[in-house]
Write an enzyme that holds these catalytic residues in place. Structure first.
Site, PDB file in Angstrom:
ATOM      1  N   HIS A 129       0.844  -1.201   0.000  1.00 35.66           N
ATOM      2  CA  HIS A 129       0.000   0.000   0.000  1.00 35.66           C
ATOM      3  C   HIS A 129       0.882   1.255   0.000  1.00 35.66           C
ATOM      4  CE1 HIS A 129      -2.790  -2.896   2.213  1.00 35.66           C
ATOM      5  NE2 HIS A 129      -3.532  -2.502   1.194  1.00 35.66           N
TER       6      HIS A 129
ATOM      7  N   GLN B 274      -8.888  -7.563 -10.524  1.00 38.41           N
ATOM      8  CA  GLN B 274      -9.572  -6.375  -9.998  1.00 38.41           C
ATOM      9  C   GLN B 274      -9.122  -5.110 -10.745  1.00 38.41           C
ATOM     10  OE1 GLN B 274     -10.308  -5.404  -5.658  1.00 38.41           O
ATOM     11  NE2 GLN B 274      -8.419  -4.282  -5.941  1.00 38.41           N
TER      12      GLN B 274
ATOM     13  N   LEU C 282       3.105  -9.389  -0.949  1.00 37.46           N
ATOM     14  CA  LEU C 282       2.596  -8.771   0.279  1.00 37.46           C
ATOM     15  C   LEU C 282       1.076  -8.678   0.195  1.00 37.46           C
ATOM     16  CD1 LEU C 282       5.107  -5.879   1.109  1.00 37.46           C
ATOM     17  CD2 LEU C 282       5.272  -8.332   1.521  1.00 37.46           C
TER      18      LEU C 282
HETATM   19  O1  PAF Z   1      -8.132  -4.265  -3.124  1.00 36.77           O
HETATM   20  C1  PAF Z   1      -8.756  -3.929  -2.112  1.00 36.77           C
HETATM   21  O2  PAF Z   1      -8.199  -3.715  -1.020  1.00 36.77           O
HETATM   22  C2  PAF Z   1     -10.271  -3.759  -2.204  1.00 36.77           C
HETATM   23  O3  PAF Z   1     -10.833  -4.687  -3.066  1.00 36.77           O
HETATM   24  C3  PAF Z   1     -10.704  -2.319  -2.580  1.00 36.77           C
HETATM   25  C4  PAF Z   1     -10.218  -1.937  -3.973  1.00 36.77           C
HETATM   26  C5  PAF Z   1     -10.137  -1.334  -1.565  1.00 36.77           C
HETATM   27  C6  PAF Z   1     -12.224  -2.224  -2.588  1.00 36.77           C
HETATM   28  O4  PAF Z   1     -12.747  -2.519  -1.338  1.00 36.77           O
END
Ligand code: PAF
Length: 299
Positions: free
Chosen positions: A45, A161, A192
């Site tokens: 992140h 996604q 990770l």
């Molecule tokens: O990848 C994630 O952490 C989740 O799927 C997201 C994009 C924050 C949506 O809840």
């Protein structure tokens, strides 16, 4: 007090304050990037946030464990929630705004909208978690409306996604540039993920083998082997290492469409989902196709 704990927290915003702050930034001509997360932040992140800071003037991070993307019986309750540590990490990363709404704010009583997705949302994850992309898309669409970013960043770790969100933004004419962030890995190759917190020390070693299996699969494809043979080999290794294999597949990297039989001749990605006890792991690796001829499968 650690250096981390002594840092001022980033401003946290309720929805009204979020809208006002973003409108103010916009009136100053500032470019806004958005990194949606479910919290339990890790270096993956933080690298997205750092990438966001390079391409925009202000960075908004959301933390929301989205109930809509979990089916009954999945790990919604167990999902790690570490908001105060996350806020400290965001402070250290100089994030400008943290938005962590409550579920009742995102999905008030009577909420009834649904998004139906096809194209890159078809198959793979959807075969095993049919609720998943509908839930992701609805929450991301709501965040996009609330944050109104110029740019939004998603990790390649969740490759399907990423493609689903790209397609949604195109389909709904949302004026948002979707930027991908590379998957960060431990020294052992394990991607990770917040869910790695579920793994015991001994599980971790097994979990890391997923990346090696996928890398071997990708190497076989880049050596010109037909994908069915390479897939069979990867599947056998995964079945040996893991308790269950949901899928290990090679797909078109741009659309996630099935590949025609034979050697891969177009941008290709190998993707997998496997189970270790109650923990589901996903990962994916790009295939480089230099067009050279080789005659040996990777070990
Ligand atoms: O990848 C994630 O952490 C989740 O799927 C997201 C994009 C924050 C949506 O809840």
């Amino acid at each position: 007090m650690s250096e981390l704990l002594s840092l001022p927290l980033p401003a946290t915003a309720d929805t009204l304050r979020l809208r006002e702050t973003v409108a103010d930034w916009r009136s100053q001509g500032l470019k806004i990037a958005f990194v949606p997360t479910m919290g339990a932040l890790h270096q993956g992140h933080l690298s997205l946030i750092s990438k966001a800071q390079k391409v925009a003037d202000r960075v908004v991070v959301s933390i929301f464990v989205n109930p809509a993307q979990f089916a009954p019986g999945e790990d919604f309750d167990a999902y790690p929630r570490t908001l105060s540590t996350d806020a400290q990490y965001l402070a250290e990363a100089n994030c400008d705004l943290l938005y962590a709404p409550r579920a009742s704010d995102m999905y008030p009583q009577g909420f009834s909208a649904r998004l139906i997705l096809e194209g890159p949302a078809s198959g793979l994850e959807s075969d095993f978690r049919p609720h998943f992309f509908g839930g992701v898309a609805i929450v991301v669409a709501k965040f996009f409306n609330r944050v109104q970013p110029d740019i939004a960043l998603f990790g390649e770790k969740d490759y399907q996604q990423l493609l689903v969100i790209r397609q949604m933004v195109t389909d709904l004419d949302l004026p948002i540039q979707i930027v991908a962030g590379e998957t960060l890995r431990g020294a052992d190759g394990l991607a990770l993920s917040s869910r790695n917190a579920y793994l015991s020390e001994s599980d971790r070693g097994i979990a890391a083998s997923l990346n090696h299996i996928l890398t071997g699969f990708a190497t076989d494809l880049s050596r010109g082997f037909d994908w069915e043979t390479a897939q069979g080999k990867a599947l056998a290794k995964a079945a040996n290492a893991f308790d269950r294999v949901d899928y290990i597949e090679a797909r078109c990297a741009n659309t996630l469409a099935h590949l025609p039989g034979g050697p891969a001749r177009q941008p290709t990605r190998v993707l997998a989902a496997v189970w270790l006890g109650d923990t589901r792991l996903i990962d994916n690796v790009a295939v480089s196709l230099p067009g050279a001829d080789f005659d040996q499968l990777a070990p």
